[in-house]
Design a protein around this motif. Sequence first.
Motif, mmCIF file in Angstrom:
data_model
loop_
_atom_site.group_PDB
_atom_site.id
_atom_site.type_symbol
_atom_site.label_atom_id
_atom_site.label_comp_id
_atom_site.label_asym_id
_atom_site.label_seq_id
_atom_site.Cartn_x
_atom_site.Cartn_y
_atom_site.Cartn_z
ATOM 1 N N GLU A 48 1.008 -1.165 0.195
ATOM 2 C CA GLU A 48 0.220 0.071 0.008
ATOM 3 C C GLU A 48 0.827 1.145 -0.053
ATOM 4 O OE1 GLU A 48 -2.974 -0.100 -0.422
ATOM 5 O OE2 GLU A 48 -3.776 -2.180 0.150
ATOM 6 N N LEU A 49 2.070 1.045 0.149
ATOM 7 C CA LEU A 49 3.031 1.998 0.026
ATOM 8 C C LEU A 49 2.975 3.251 -1.133
ATOM 9 C CD1 LEU A 49 6.348 0.260 1.252
ATOM 10 C CD2 LEU A 49 4.657 1.725 2.725
ATOM 11 N N PRO A 50 3.166 4.551 -1.096
ATOM 12 C CA PRO A 50 3.269 5.373 -2.056
ATOM 13 C C PRO A 50 4.423 5.581 -2.902
ATOM 14 C CG PRO A 50 3.632 6.744 0.043
ATOM 15 C CD PRO A 50 3.083 5.314 0.478
ATOM 16 N N LEU A 51 4.705 6.149 -3.921
ATOM 17 C CA LEU A 51 5.830 5.922 -4.765
ATOM 18 C C LEU A 51 6.934 6.282 -3.898
ATOM 19 C CD1 LEU A 51 7.123 5.342 -7.456
ATOM 20 C CD2 LEU A 51 6.854 7.648 -7.943
ATOM 21 N N TRP A 52 7.150 7.412 -3.259
ATOM 22 C CA TRP A 52 8.293 7.755 -2.551
ATOM 23 C C TRP A 52 8.664 6.693 -1.556
ATOM 24 C CZ3 TRP A 52 8.977 8.847 2.702
ATOM 25 C CH2 TRP A 52 7.660 9.184 3.406
ATOM 26 N N LYS A 53 7.887 6.280 -0.828
ATOM 27 C CA LYS A 53 8.206 5.052 0.261
ATOM 28 C C LYS A 53 8.487 3.861 -0.692
ATOM 29 C CE LYS A 53 6.295 6.010 4.632
ATOM 30 N NZ LYS A 53 5.508 5.488 5.881
ATOM 31 N N SER A 54 7.767 3.503 -1.660
ATOM 32 C CA SER A 54 8.271 2.235 -2.346
ATOM 33 C C SER A 54 9.717 2.460 -3.024
ATOM 34 C CB SER A 54 7.295 2.005 -3.559
ATOM 35 O OG SER A 54 5.884 1.888 -3.194
ATOM 36 N N VAL A 55 10.070 3.423 -3.571
ATOM 37 C CA VAL A 55 11.358 3.710 -3.684
ATOM 38 C C VAL A 55 12.437 3.491 -2.525
ATOM 39 C CG1 VAL A 55 13.141 5.508 -4.496
ATOM 40 C CG2 VAL A 55 10.995 5.358 -5.693
ATOM 41 N N LEU A 56 12.031 3.901 -1.332
ATOM 42 C CA LEU A 56 12.800 3.676 -0.282
ATOM 43 C C LEU A 56 12.940 2.377 0.014
ATOM 44 C CD1 LEU A 56 14.609 4.887 2.108
ATOM 45 C CD2 LEU A 56 12.743 5.322 3.309
ATOM 46 N N LEU A 57 11.835 1.660 -0.127
ATOM 47 C CA LEU A 57 11.966 0.390 0.443
ATOM 48 C C LEU A 57 12.758 -0.640 -0.640
ATOM 49 C CD1 LEU A 57 10.860 -2.238 1.824
ATOM 50 C CD2 LEU A 57 8.838 -2.069 0.490
ATOM 51 N N LYS A 58 12.509 -0.330 -2.017
ATOM 52 C CA LYS A 58 13.512 -0.646 -2.903
ATOM 53 C C LYS A 58 15.042 -0.578 -2.626
ATOM 54 C CE LYS A 58 14.593 2.031 -6.051
ATOM 55 N NZ LYS A 58 15.699 2.769 -6.264
ATOM 56 N N SER A 59 15.188 0.459 -2.379
ATOM 57 C CA SER A 59 16.757 0.564 -2.074
ATOM 58 C C SER A 59 17.180 -0.036 -0.635
ATOM 59 C CB SER A 59 17.036 2.374 -1.957
ATOM 60 O OG SER A 59 16.640 3.069 -2.952
ATOM 61 N N ALA A 60 16.189 -0.156 0.097
ATOM 62 C CA ALA A 60 16.761 -0.691 1.564
ATOM 63 C C ALA A 60 16.810 -2.301 1.119
ATOM 64 C CB ALA A 60 15.786 -0.453 2.514
ATOM 65 N N LEU A 61 15.913 -2.891 0.460
ATOM 66 C CA LEU A 61 15.996 -4.428 0.310
ATOM 67 C C LEU A 61 17.009 -4.621 -0.734
ATOM 68 C CD1 LEU A 61 12.202 -5.275 -0.041
ATOM 69 C CD2 LEU A 61 13.929 -5.529 2.037
ATOM 70 N N LEU A 62 17.159 -3.932 -1.871
ATOM 71 C CA LEU A 62 18.271 -4.180 -2.549
ATOM 72 C C LEU A 62 19.712 -3.920 -2.275
ATOM 73 C CD1 LEU A 62 19.132 -4.821 -5.725
ATOM 74 C CD2 LEU A 62 18.945 -2.585 -6.289
ATOM 75 N N GLY A 63 19.865 -2.884 -1.040
ATOM 76 C CA GLY A 63 20.999 -2.769 -0.374
ATOM 77 C C GLY A 63 21.360 -4.123 0.472
ATOM 78 N N VAL A 64 20.213 -4.691 1.038
ATOM 79 C CA VAL A 64 20.577 -5.720 1.679
ATOM 80 C C VAL A 64 21.048 -6.897 1.066
ATOM 81 C CG1 VAL A 64 19.566 -7.593 3.154
ATOM 82 C CG2 VAL A 64 18.913 -5.279 3.468
ATOM 83 N N ALA A 65 20.505 -7.298 -0.224
ATOM 84 C CA ALA A 65 20.916 -8.293 -1.122
ATOM 85 C C ALA A 65 22.214 -7.988 -1.433
ATOM 86 C CB ALA A 65 20.031 -8.331 -2.249
ATOM 87 N N ASN A 66 22.530 -6.684 -2.065
ATOM 88 C CA ASN A 66 23.983 -6.381 -2.206
ATOM 89 C C ASN A 66 25.004 -6.551 -0.883
ATOM 90 O OD1 ASN A 66 23.390 -5.648 -4.987
ATOM 91 N ND2 ASN A 66 23.143 -3.448 -4.660
ATOM 92 N N ALA A 67 24.679 -6.325 0.168
ATOM 93 C CA ALA A 67 25.797 -6.278 1.122
ATOM 94 C C ALA A 67 25.974 -7.879 1.438
ATOM 95 C CB ALA A 67 24.882 -5.679 2.570
ATOM 96 N N VAL A 68 24.854 -8.668 1.511
ATOM 97 C CA VAL A 68 25.219 -10.191 1.560
ATOM 98 C C VAL A 68 26.084 -10.688 0.540
ATOM 99 C CG1 VAL A 68 24.005 -12.456 1.724
ATOM 100 C CG2 VAL A 68 22.909 -10.607 2.813
ATOM 101 N N ALA A 69 25.876 -10.025 -0.699
ATOM 102 C CA ALA A 69 26.532 -10.697 -1.851
ATOM 103 C C ALA A 69 28.081 -10.047 -1.748
ATOM 104 C CB ALA A 69 25.943 -10.420 -3.149
ATOM 105 N N ALA A 70 27.987 -8.951 -1.379
ATOM 106 C CA ALA A 70 29.458 -8.273 -1.027
ATOM 107 C C ALA A 70 30.196 -8.896 -0.178
ATOM 108 C CB ALA A 70 29.172 -6.885 -0.812
ATOM 109 N N VAL A 71 29.556 -9.346 0.993
ATOM 110 C CA VAL A 71 30.553 -10.094 2.069
ATOM 111 C C VAL A 71 31.192 -11.274 1.256
ATOM 112 C CG1 VAL A 71 30.429 -11.481 4.009
ATOM 113 C CG2 VAL A 71 29.409 -9.333 3.775
ATOM 114 N N ALA A 72 30.408 -12.289 0.322
ATOM 115 C CA ALA A 72 30.869 -13.239 -0.117
ATOM 116 C C ALA A 72 31.917 -12.897 -1.417
ATOM 117 C CB ALA A 72 29.844 -13.970 -0.781
#
Length: 249
Positions: A168-192
């Motif tokens: 139900e998030l508006p666009l600006w919050k969806s953008v923030l959520l996208k960045s947070a989750l992609l950052g998490v996935a990147n961080a895990v991959a980055a450690v490897a």
Amino acid sequence: MTILELFGLVAAGFVAALVGYVTGLASIVSYPALLAVGLNPLAANVTNTVALVASGIGSFAKSGRDLTAGDGGRSLARSALVAVAGGAVGAALLLLAPDEAFAYVVPYLVALAALALLAQPSLRRWFHRGVDRPVLWAVAVFVVSIYGGYFGAGAGVIFLALAMLLTELPLWKSVLLKSALLGVANAVAAVAFMVFGPVHWAAAVAMGIGCLLGGWMGPPVVARLPATPLRIAIGVCGLGLAVWLGVSS
């Protein structure tokens, strides 16, 4: 690597993080920049993933409180755990599987996500009828996080489209959520990749500095942009990225 090339990577990182936060297309700037300074595709890929972690840190540090307010913190934590698992699988695939594993399917995924963004108002009404959105969201986050950990070009567009359709998030919050989750996935991959991958550390640090600054600038930029034109612009750019990925694969 020369001092001029390192400064160029700082600038590329800043532009990539800002473009990536607004549109989800960071890798279309950062990955070619790393290739341009002489890195081979595998080294550019893993170095790009490591550098882009700074973008997520910058954006979340700037406006993460908006996403974690109220019940948002628990919801984000659940989604982040799924993204951790997906990012780990993606990193393992990159280190163990053939480079061509995603080559054929990725352009179609990005194109579908871009079309979903363009048709988001109608699709969201359809998704809200008879769809178990929490389960579908968890599965989608896991799958896209695998791709984000593996390569990631266009993963932000896909995450954004899913957030716009399944929450139900508006666009600006969806953008923030996208960045947070992609950052998490990147961080895990980055450690490897830091342990097992051919990271070019000078390039990663230089680009990471730019990514941190660009990520910090992203939230206030998005907050000032009109939602509907921004959504349409991201969708059109996503279609362009899909064509580019299809031609270059």
